[in-house]
Design a protein around this motif. Structure first.
Motif, mmCIF file in Angstrom:
data_model
loop_
_atom_site.group_PDB
_atom_site.id
_atom_site.type_symbol
_atom_site.label_atom_id
_atom_site.label_comp_id
_atom_site.label_asym_id
_atom_site.label_seq_id
_atom_site.Cartn_x
_atom_site.Cartn_y
_atom_site.Cartn_z
ATOM 1 N N VAL A 91 0.866 -1.173 0.000
ATOM 2 C CA VAL A 91 0.000 0.000 0.000
ATOM 3 C C VAL A 91 0.905 1.226 0.000
ATOM 4 O O VAL A 91 1.910 1.269 0.728
ATOM 5 N N TYR A 92 0.584 2.200 -0.842
ATOM 6 C CA TYR A 92 1.350 3.449 -0.917
ATOM 7 C C TYR A 92 0.470 4.586 -0.402
ATOM 8 O O TYR A 92 -0.659 4.760 -0.876
ATOM 9 N N ALA A 93 0.991 5.348 0.573
ATOM 10 C CA ALA A 93 0.241 6.468 1.141
ATOM 11 C C ALA A 93 0.973 7.763 0.832
ATOM 12 O O ALA A 93 2.172 7.886 1.082
ATOM 13 N N GLY A 94 0.248 8.725 0.271
ATOM 14 C CA GLY A 94 0.830 10.029 -0.026
ATOM 15 C C GLY A 94 0.945 10.858 1.240
ATOM 16 O O GLY A 94 -0.017 10.987 1.994
ATOM 17 N N GLY A 120 7.828 17.827 -3.171
ATOM 18 C CA GLY A 120 6.579 18.490 -2.801
ATOM 19 C C GLY A 120 5.608 17.580 -2.082
ATOM 20 O O GLY A 120 5.553 16.369 -2.319
ATOM 21 N N ALA A 121 4.846 18.183 -1.166
ATOM 22 C CA ALA A 121 3.830 17.455 -0.412
ATOM 23 C C ALA A 121 2.869 16.750 -1.365
ATOM 24 O O ALA A 121 2.447 17.322 -2.363
ATOM 25 N N VAL A 122 2.526 15.493 -1.052
ATOM 26 C CA VAL A 122 1.744 14.662 -1.970
ATOM 27 C C VAL A 122 0.260 14.733 -1.645
ATOM 28 O O VAL A 122 -0.153 14.554 -0.493
ATOM 29 N N HIS A 123 -0.534 14.991 -2.678
ATOM 30 C CA HIS A 123 -1.986 14.995 -2.537
ATOM 31 C C HIS A 123 -2.553 13.621 -2.898
ATOM 32 O O HIS A 123 -3.307 13.029 -2.145
ATOM 33 N N ASN A 124 -2.169 13.112 -4.061
ATOM 34 C CA ASN A 124 -2.697 11.832 -4.522
ATOM 35 C C ASN A 124 -1.577 10.900 -4.939
ATOM 36 O O ASN A 124 -0.526 11.347 -5.390
ATOM 37 N N VAL A 125 -1.837 9.593 -4.810
ATOM 38 C CA VAL A 125 -0.903 8.590 -5.314
ATOM 39 C C VAL A 125 -1.718 7.436 -5.888
ATOM 40 O O VAL A 125 -2.784 7.097 -5.375
#
Length: 319
Positions: A91-94, A120-125
């Motif tokens: 599982v990948y969490a932004g 940069g801060a991640v919104h979606n992955v």
């Protein structure tokens, strides 16, 4: 035990996540012990749901039968969206906190095994349909980062003109990724990035809808905030400006239809057979169900406060 398809709708302004049965279009369960749930994915084998918990900065593992949290996996920072590999092993969490990262959860050990630094801060992955890459997008840096899921290292990046919002992927006949469709901050439309060349090839704005009420407040710099491909032939995109879902041919990117789906439509998800689209109408506290072939609304399902992210899961259900 048996499995059934469920639409999981997180509600961003509270502590409830609704579980919808698409056979009846009713809420058949509720997950209560996650405050500010964000993204959700189901394990392919139906044994777990994974939800990013913004209040505790964890990935919460939910038992699909009891709908209770059985484990909270600590992340390196405040999360936004979440994705899972087709084999269910990772599982990948932004991570939505600066400087930006994608945390990798091993679902066998239920531990956070790596934090991949990105720009940069991640919104979606998202994981690409072939499972080979995890693709993250940053609102702050406008950078798309493509992570190799074998090595969990960044393979390539592309900087867009503004912040990266939802993305979806078109595949080649062999299942590899052909194009990324992406919605951008302050852009009421869709941009297209070619996977092979790592460059934007085109973009287009959603057509004006004559007579439609236009919203400019509360857009959170995301006038268009939902993308998906149900059938390999059409692209769906929602507009928070006018409350419509637009449908385009993938072959020529021409519009083939549109339908009003409610106030401030956010994310949407399709049933596994691609027949129905479930759209979170955040401004109406409901989910709008659209028949994909006819592009007509068939149901409205009341849910919790300010529904945004959602997902489709095939999960274990009580007999």
């Amino acid at each position: 035990t048996k499995t059934a398809v469920r639409i999981i709708q997180t509600n961003s302004a509270g502590d409830s996540t609704d579980v919808i049965d698409p056979a009846t279009n009713t809420v058949v369960g509720r997950i209560h012990d996650i405050v500010i749930p964000h993204g959700v994915v189901g394990a392919p084998d139906g044994r777990n749901l994974y939800i990013t918990n913004e209040s505790l900065s964890t990935v919460d593992v939910v038992d699909p039968i009891t709908l209770r949290v059985v484990k909270r996996i600590k992340l390196t920072g405040h999360p936004n969206n979440i994705t899972i590999t087709p084999d269910g092993k990772k599982v990948y969490a932004g991570i939505a906190a600066a400087p930006g990262a994608v945390d990798v959860i091993d679902t066998t050990t239920m531990t956070n095994i790596k934090s991949v630094p990105v720009t940069g801060a991640v919104h979606n992955v998202y994981v690409t349909p072939d499972g080979k890459f995890a693709v993250s997008g940053s609102v702050a840096s406008s950078v798309i980062s493509v992570i190799d899921t074998k090595t969990d290292e960044v393979a390539w990046t592309y900087k867009e003109t503004s912040g990266i919002r939802p993305m979806t992927f078109e595949t080649n006949p062999d299942g590899s990724t052909k194009r990324i469709f992406v919605q951008l901050s302050d852009y009421h439309g869709v941009a297209v990035v070619d996977w092979a060349t790592h460059k934007e090839t085109t973009r287009w704005e959603h057509a004006e809808v004559p007579g439609a009420e236009k919203h400019t407040d509360g857009l959170q710099a995301a006038p268009a905030h939902g993308l998906g491909i149900p059938d390999g032939q059409h692209l769906w995109s929602t507009s928070k400006v006018n409350g419509y879902a637009y449908v385009y041919n993938l072959s020529d990117l021409k519009e083939v239809g549109r339908v009003f789906v409610g106030q401030h439509p956010e994310w949407f998800t399709f049933t596994p057979d691609g027949r129905f689209c479930y759209i979170a109408a955040a401004g109406d506290n409901s989910v709008t169900v659209v028949d994909v072939k006819t592009i007509k609304v068939v149901a409205h399902i009341p849910v919790g406060q300010v529904p945004k992210r959602n997902g489709t899961a095939t999960m274990l259900v009580a007999q």
